[in-house]
Design a protein around this motif. Structure first.
Motif, mmCIF file in Angstrom:
data_model
loop_
_atom_site.group_PDB
_atom_site.id
_atom_site.type_symbol
_atom_site.label_atom_id
_atom_site.label_comp_id
_atom_site.label_asym_id
_atom_site.label_seq_id
_atom_site.Cartn_x
_atom_site.Cartn_y
_atom_site.Cartn_z
ATOM 1 N N ALA A 1 0.871 -1.268 0.434
ATOM 2 C CA ALA A 1 -0.084 0.216 -0.424
ATOM 3 C C ALA A 1 0.826 1.026 0.254
ATOM 4 C CB ALA A 1 -0.846 -0.207 1.429
ATOM 5 N N THR A 2 2.159 1.138 0.697
ATOM 6 C CA THR A 2 2.673 2.680 0.616
ATOM 7 C C THR A 2 3.618 2.947 -0.378
ATOM 8 O OG1 THR A 2 2.786 1.934 3.228
ATOM 9 C CG2 THR A 2 4.621 3.624 1.815
ATOM 10 N N ALA A 3 4.724 1.684 -1.588
ATOM 11 C CA ALA A 3 4.031 1.266 -1.994
ATOM 12 C C ALA A 3 3.471 1.966 -3.207
ATOM 13 C CB ALA A 3 5.481 -0.121 -2.953
ATOM 14 N N ASP A 4 2.544 1.826 -3.798
ATOM 15 C CA ASP A 4 1.635 2.545 -4.452
ATOM 16 C C ASP A 4 1.177 3.867 -4.212
ATOM 17 O OD1 ASP A 4 0.574 0.534 -5.454
ATOM 18 O OD2 ASP A 4 -1.255 -0.256 -4.349
ATOM 19 N N ALA A 5 1.784 4.472 -3.018
ATOM 20 C CA ALA A 5 1.663 5.560 -2.641
ATOM 21 C C ALA A 5 2.516 6.395 -3.083
ATOM 22 C CB ALA A 5 0.966 6.027 -1.366
ATOM 23 N N VAL A 6 3.254 5.801 -2.495
ATOM 24 C CA VAL A 6 4.727 6.649 -2.842
ATOM 25 C C VAL A 6 4.930 6.573 -5.068
ATOM 26 C CG1 VAL A 6 7.323 5.772 -3.524
ATOM 27 C CG2 VAL A 6 6.441 5.298 -1.631
ATOM 28 N N VAL A 7 4.465 5.391 -5.382
ATOM 29 C CA VAL A 7 5.179 6.041 -6.749
ATOM 30 C C VAL A 7 3.765 6.858 -7.569
ATOM 31 C CG1 VAL A 7 3.572 4.144 -8.933
ATOM 32 C CG2 VAL A 7 5.147 2.706 -7.557
ATOM 33 N N THR A 8 2.557 6.727 -6.746
ATOM 34 C CA THR A 8 1.711 7.496 -7.462
ATOM 35 C C THR A 8 1.522 9.002 -7.339
ATOM 36 O OG1 THR A 8 -0.624 5.852 -6.751
ATOM 37 C CG2 THR A 8 -1.121 8.540 -6.594
ATOM 38 N N GLY A 9 2.601 9.046 -5.898
ATOM 39 C CA GLY A 9 3.021 10.280 -5.628
ATOM 40 C C GLY A 9 4.299 11.166 -6.278
ATOM 41 N N LEU A 10 4.864 10.265 -6.753
ATOM 42 C CA LEU A 10 6.208 10.070 -7.597
ATOM 43 C C LEU A 10 5.514 10.784 -9.030
ATOM 44 C CD1 LEU A 10 8.656 7.961 -7.351
ATOM 45 C CD2 LEU A 10 9.332 10.653 -7.165
ATOM 46 N N ALA A 11 4.133 10.494 -10.087
ATOM 47 C CA ALA A 11 4.232 10.377 -10.971
ATOM 48 C C ALA A 11 3.429 11.822 -10.775
ATOM 49 C CB ALA A 11 2.907 9.245 -11.627
ATOM 50 N N THR A 12 2.691 12.589 -9.643
ATOM 51 C CA THR A 12 1.812 12.690 -9.970
ATOM 52 C C THR A 12 2.796 14.393 -9.619
ATOM 53 O OG1 THR A 12 -0.098 12.310 -9.203
ATOM 54 C CG2 THR A 12 -0.069 14.316 -8.423
ATOM 55 N N VAL A 13 3.828 14.184 -8.956
ATOM 56 C CA VAL A 13 3.942 15.175 -8.774
ATOM 57 C C VAL A 13 4.696 15.813 -9.924
ATOM 58 C CG1 VAL A 13 6.096 16.332 -7.350
ATOM 59 C CG2 VAL A 13 4.527 15.703 -6.059
ATOM 60 N N ALA A 14 5.651 15.052 -10.704
ATOM 61 C CA ALA A 14 6.378 14.456 -11.675
ATOM 62 C C ALA A 14 5.889 15.232 -13.066
ATOM 63 C CB ALA A 14 7.796 13.184 -12.210
ATOM 64 N N ALA A 15 4.425 14.970 -12.883
ATOM 65 C CA ALA A 15 4.010 15.353 -14.229
ATOM 66 C C ALA A 15 4.159 17.205 -14.584
ATOM 67 C CB ALA A 15 1.964 14.840 -14.092
ATOM 68 N N SER A 16 4.060 17.635 -12.973
ATOM 69 C CA SER A 16 4.107 18.826 -13.647
ATOM 70 C C SER A 16 5.299 19.975 -13.210
ATOM 71 C CB SER A 16 2.863 19.908 -12.925
ATOM 72 O OG SER A 16 3.570 19.042 -11.005
ATOM 73 N N ASP A 17 6.111 19.064 -12.517
ATOM 74 C CA ASP A 17 7.082 19.351 -12.344
ATOM 75 C C ASP A 17 8.419 18.658 -12.697
ATOM 76 O OD1 ASP A 17 9.903 19.794 -11.206
ATOM 77 O OD2 ASP A 17 8.982 19.316 -8.911
ATOM 78 N N GLN A 18 8.982 20.039 -13.320
ATOM 79 C CA GLN A 18 10.086 19.744 -14.852
ATOM 80 C C GLN A 18 11.680 18.992 -14.190
ATOM 81 O OE1 GLN A 18 10.231 22.438 -17.596
ATOM 82 N NE2 GLN A 18 8.361 22.238 -18.321
ATOM 83 N N ALA A 19 11.718 19.448 -12.663
ATOM 84 C CA ALA A 19 12.771 19.270 -12.314
ATOM 85 C C ALA A 19 13.381 18.202 -11.513
ATOM 86 C CB ALA A 19 13.141 20.318 -10.948
ATOM 87 N N LEU A 20 12.110 17.614 -11.149
ATOM 88 C CA LEU A 20 11.449 16.741 -10.513
ATOM 89 C C LEU A 20 11.774 15.597 -11.841
ATOM 90 C CD1 LEU A 20 10.651 14.899 -7.980
ATOM 91 C CD2 LEU A 20 8.583 14.622 -8.470
ATOM 92 N N ALA A 21 11.217 15.403 -13.323
ATOM 93 C CA ALA A 21 10.775 14.759 -14.152
ATOM 94 C C ALA A 21 12.569 14.408 -14.629
ATOM 95 C CB ALA A 21 10.030 15.035 -15.355
ATOM 96 N N ALA A 22 13.370 15.683 -14.748
ATOM 97 C CA ALA A 22 14.449 15.059 -15.327
ATOM 98 C C ALA A 22 15.463 14.425 -14.604
ATOM 99 C CB ALA A 22 15.300 16.684 -15.435
ATOM 100 N N ARG A 23 15.002 14.697 -12.947
ATOM 101 C CA ARG A 23 15.692 13.795 -11.669
ATOM 102 C C ARG A 23 15.301 12.701 -11.781
ATOM 103 N NH1 ARG A 23 18.068 11.565 -8.411
ATOM 104 N NH2 ARG A 23 18.610 10.955 -9.922
ATOM 105 N N LEU A 24 14.147 11.798 -12.287
ATOM 106 C CA LEU A 24 13.265 10.617 -12.030
ATOM 107 C C LEU A 24 13.912 10.288 -13.592
ATOM 108 C CD1 LEU A 24 11.062 9.200 -10.141
ATOM 109 C CD2 LEU A 24 9.766 9.942 -11.951
#
Length: 277
Positions: A230-253
């Protein structure tokens, strides 16, 4: 590329894979009594057993150096036996032997738990208990020697502790600390994979699960370890959500994903080699 399979096979009580096909691995404190060449040979054999079971990455050995203060305390037998000992150079030799043996077996190794849990309160580790704080270790502590040796010897990965190291970054657990990540890259001169200790651990309970992956990757981490689905799902969802609008995080990802692909190619899981940019 295929699925990267990891296990935390240290020895002693920290041996999740046992039974038919696996030797009983002694705890690190016992391993430390073996000559370096013999220990390397033993880890080659243990590594082959892991490889035969389909494991690619061992989240071990532990590079933590037991502090003099903890070594002097009267604690229950076995409290600190998962560590190689209290002499930083001797621990470094054991860690290098273990990493070399695993690599000879075709396994990747991640040296845990940077910057080191050997000065934490007795009985506390960076995952099972609540928030843990080390108020002793600094960026210049001798306890970094095993990690420096592992990096110089070509270790594949370093696992970052979820404890807080007050004299390095009092504001964040190490897995969320850009200061700690900078030490790995600049002080240790380590180019390999940066792995988190368990992001589902009780030490991080105060941080919403959806923020944990974001904070880890943004700080400089590459591969998140999350023991709870359950925590893993939240971690993945959180990363995808923020990276969609945060270019710096998307590049780091993307950079983190590239680093994971490099490791996968090393263990034969990918037909292409990604280069850290």
């Amino acid at each position: 590329s295929g699925l990267l399979v990891a296990a935390a096979q240290e020895g002693g009580k920290q041996q999740p894979l046992s039974g038919a096909g696996f030797d009983a691995i002694p705890a690190a404190a016992q391993q430390a009594k073996v000559a370096e060449t013999e220990l390397r040979a033993k880890w080659t054999a243990w590594g082959r057993q892991l490889k035969d079971a389909g494991v690619h990455l061992n989240l071990a050995p532990a590079g933590d150096v037991l502090s003099a203060a903890n070594a002097a305390k009267k604690v229950a037998p076995g409290t600190w036996d998962r560590l190689f000992g209290s002499d930083a150079e001797a621990v470094a030799a054991s860690v290098t032997a273990a990493v070399g043996g695993l690599q000879e077996a075709g396994m990747a190794a991640s040296v845990a738990h940077y910057p080191g849990m050997g000065a934490l309160p007795a009985g506390a580790d960076s995952t099972a208990s609540g928030p843990a704080t080390d108020s002793v270790t600094t960026a210049a502590s001798a306890s970094r020697a095993p990690y420096r040796s592992a990096a110089s010897a070509g270790a594949d990965a370093i696992t970052i502790s979820t404890a807080t190291f007050a004299k390095i970054d009092a504001a964040s657990p190490a897995v969320f600390s850009s200061a700690v990540m900078a030490l790995v890259r600049e002080d240790l001169r380590f180019p390999g994979l940066i792995v988190s200790d368990d992001l589902a651990g009780a030490a991080l309970a105060a941080v919403p699960a959806g923020e944990r992956g974001v904070r880890f990757v943004r700080a400089g981490g590459d591969l998140a370890l999350v023991s709870d689905p359950a925590t893993a799902d939240a971690v993945v969802t959180g990363l995808a959500t923020v990276a969609a609008s945060d270019q710096a995080l998307a590049a780091r990802l993307k950079e983190a994903a590239s680093d994971v692909l490099v490791l996968k190619s090393v263990v034969g899981l990918s037909g292409c080699v990604a280069v850290r940019g």
